[in-house]
Write an enzyme that holds these catalytic residues in place. Structure first.
Site, PDB file in Angstrom:
ATOM      1  N   ASP A 144       0.835  -1.190   0.000  1.00 26.53           N
ATOM      2  CA  ASP A 144       0.000   0.000   0.000  1.00 26.53           C
ATOM      3  C   ASP A 144       0.876   1.248   0.000  1.00 26.53           C
ATOM      4  O   ASP A 144       1.992   1.221  -0.522  1.00 26.53           O
ATOM      5  CB  ASP A 144      -0.938  -0.030   1.216  1.00 26.53           C
ATOM      6  CG  ASP A 144      -2.272   0.619   0.935  1.00 26.53           C
ATOM      7  OD1 ASP A 144      -2.308   1.851   0.822  1.00 26.53           O
ATOM      8  OD2 ASP A 144      -3.277  -0.097   0.824  1.00 26.53           O
ATOM      9  N   HIS A 177      -3.653   6.137   3.501  1.00 25.93           N
ATOM     10  CA  HIS A 177      -4.413   4.994   2.995  1.00 25.93           C
ATOM     11  C   HIS A 177      -3.890   3.683   3.575  1.00 25.93           C
ATOM     12  O   HIS A 177      -4.651   2.843   4.075  1.00 25.93           O
ATOM     13  CB  HIS A 177      -4.325   4.979   1.470  1.00 25.93           C
ATOM     14  CG  HIS A 177      -5.160   3.929   0.809  1.00 25.93           C
ATOM     15  ND1 HIS A 177      -4.674   2.666   0.519  1.00 25.93           N
ATOM     16  CD2 HIS A 177      -6.443   3.943   0.356  1.00 25.93           C
ATOM     17  CE1 HIS A 177      -5.623   1.965  -0.078  1.00 25.93           C
ATOM     18  NE2 HIS A 177      -6.706   2.709  -0.196  1.00 25.93           N
ATOM     19  N   SER A 327     -10.979  -0.702  -0.976  1.00 20.74           N
ATOM     20  CA  SER A 327      -9.705  -0.720  -0.245  1.00 20.74           C
ATOM     21  C   SER A 327      -9.910  -1.104   1.205  1.00 20.74           C
ATOM     22  O   SER A 327      -9.067  -1.780   1.806  1.00 20.74           O
ATOM     23  CB  SER A 327      -9.048   0.663  -0.287  1.00 20.74           C
ATOM     24  OG  SER A 327      -8.353   0.880  -1.483  1.00 20.74           O
TER      25      SER A 327
END
Length: 549
Positions: A144, A177, A327
């Site tokens: 990620d 994220h 996600s």
């Protein structure tokens, strides 16, 4: 330049050397060239093509392990012309480095903590934790944007971080994220828990500002496999397929490392990669009502779904917040796979896939299987592999009264052995301080099944502020109940799971092998001054009671 690329070169070295020696050319487009095995060493020797890491990580595998070299070519070059020029030069394939993006969708700007804690309850994670919360030897690699290495809920879980962009171990998170995804996997703090809190996290940075390339992702997969990852989670992708990613996924599969990937946020049935690979579990997103979110992809390439809207997890800076997207759904599936790996040594990726797929909850025909169910999946694993022995009570009675002056009441029901279909064991309203509601249960225990001299009592109860839960075990020799556990809930979840590990003292099993115990709930009157709120009455809700040996 097209004229140059039209030549039929006798060997890949001639072509690549020509490119390197060209003056006044800006080499800004990266290509991935897969060579036939016999040419790899020759190309490396003649051109010193470097695709490895810096001295910090000399031991880390690079794309050469799969037969690839990374090269830069002039920006105006045409990839098809390059591939055509190399078709007779010992080259298997040529592809442009494909762009990938994180799959985060817009979320609400405001939220309440209670509203955002729905996900774990929906997929029955608390019930599953009565079987396992994971194993610290099981590693989940998260490819990620990196991670907040100092986040209090994550820092103790981190192992072997890597930045595939800098080729160093500074897997810092530049947009939050990755930190959010990693918290959902295995974060743990006083106010928060990921779905597999006892497992380790391997942060691998393959995105910068939400964008990355297939070469970074492939290198991250190889690194994860070579450094002990058991499961890989990827919340990224795009609509272009990448051969180097496919080869890296195959490398992981050949080494029994399972890959989970987000399906995409296009609200479309157009396949997105790497999730659409046949050897990857593709994950769509659901909302609190078990409906497909308005952004999640759907169709035959989406295998399962998990909560993905308004998901509460860790954020950069040491705090917590919500994000939405497929996600956010993929980490829950990766964590489930890690729990299965924790339970069964040597379980294969194919076996894990079937356990996950066959124990989902049906939520409509927009995907291949359904929404994941942790409790159902782990219970099915117990039954199939016999890794855990669970027992529901042979007999259950209810006790009520004031403090320790209790009277036995009539027999009540007990929970089914399927935790996804819990039946109500007890629902009893307590009307005043100091009053107790208890359940007395008996189990017949096969002493030969005791893996160690210990029994774990498991209860799944409705949470209630200011209520204490106590566990008492009956000593058959002394003919009294002995207190073994006191649990004061601090969770804001609707339900709490209580686990009491009971060493088998002399007298805790009858000669016939009967294990008897009492599970109680009480509003303690002596602590009234120390509590902000004291309910005038409450309902004890007990939806599961069993033991694990």
């Amino acid at each position: 330049m097209k004229k140059l690329y039209g030549f039929k070169l006798n060997h890949v070295v001639t072509f690549l050397t020509a490119l390197i020696l060209l003056p006044n050319i800006v080499f800004s487009k990266k290509i991935l060239v897969k060579l036939e095995k016999e040419n790899i060493d020759n190309v490396k020797k003649n051109l010193s093509v470097q695709c490895g890491y810096s001295d910090v990580h000399e031991e880390v595998s690079c794309l050469e392990k799969l037969g690839y070299v990374e090269l830069e070519i002039p920006d105006e070059a045409d990839i098809e012309d390059v591939a055509s020029s190399l078709s007779e030069s010992g080259v298997d394939s040529v592809e442009e480095d494909v762009e990938r993006y994180s799959y985060e969708a817009p979320g609400r700007e405001s939220f309440s903590l209670i509203q955002s804690l729905w996900a774990l309850d929906k997929i029955k994670v608390p019930q599953a934790w009565t079987i396992t919360k994971g194993n610290e030897n099981i590693v989940i690699a998260v490819l990620d944007s990196g991670v907040d290495m100092n986040h209090p809920a994550i820092k103790a879980r981190i192992i072997s971080p890597l930045n595939c962009i800098t080729k160093k171990d500074d897997a810092y998170d530049d947009n939050g994220h990755g930190t959010h995804c990693m918290g959902s996997v295995a974060g743990i703090s006083d106010m928060f828990s990921g779905a597999a809190p006892n497992c380790k996290i391997m942060p691998i940075k393959v995105l910068h500002d939400g964008k990355g390339f297939s070469s970074w992702i492939a290198q991250g997969i190889i690194y994860a496999v070579d450094n002990g990852a058991d499961v890989i989670s990827m919340s990224l992708g795009s609509q272009r397929i990448s051969k180097v990613e496919e080869d890296a996924i195959r490398y992981a599969r050949d080494n029994n490392v399972l890959i989970v990937a987000a399906a995409g946020n296009s609200n479309s049935d157009v396949p997105e990669w790497p999730a659409s690979s046949k050897e990857v579990i593709s994950v769509g997103a659901t909302d609190v009502y078990d409906s497909k979110t308005d952004f999640s992809n759907f169709g035959i390439t989406v295998d399962v779904a998990a909560p993905g809207e308004d998901i509460f997890s860790t954020v950069v800076g040491g705090g917590y917040g919500i994000k939405s997207g497929t996600s956010m759904a993929a980490p829950y599936v990766a964590a489930l796979c890690a729990l299965l790996k924790s339970m069964v040594e040597g379980i294969t990726s194919e076996e894990i896939e079937q356990l996950v797929y066959n124990n989902t909850d049906y939520i409509g025909g927009w995907l291949n299987h359904g929404r994941i169910n942790y409790a159902k999946t782990l219970e099915a694993t117990c039954k199939k592999y016999g890794s855990v022995c669970l027992s529901i009570p042979a007999d259950v009675g209810m006790v009520t009264g004031e403090d320790e002056d209790m009277m036995f009441a009539e027999n009540v029901g007990y929970s089914t052995d399927d935790p996804s279909m819990f039946t109500r064991v007890l629902s009893k309203r307590i009307e005043k301080l100091g009053q107790v509601a208890s359940v007395v249960a008996e189990h017949s225990v096969d002493k030969s099944m005791l893996a160690k001299n210990e029994i774990q009592i498991q209860a799944f109860v409705g949470n209630c502020e200011s209520v204490d839960y106590d566990v008492f075990v009956y000593n058959w020799k002394k003919k009294v109940y002995e207190r073994v556990e006191c649990y004061i809930p601090v969770s804001t979840s609707k339900y709490v799971t209580i686990l009491a590990d009971v060493p088998l003292k002399d007298g805790y099993l009858s000669e016939e092998g009967i294990f008897k115990y009492q599970f109680s709930a009480i509003i303690p009157p002596k602590r009234k001054l120390f509590r902000k709120k004291m309910p005038e009455s409450f309902e004890l809700i007990l939806d599961m009671l069993r033991i694990r040996v």
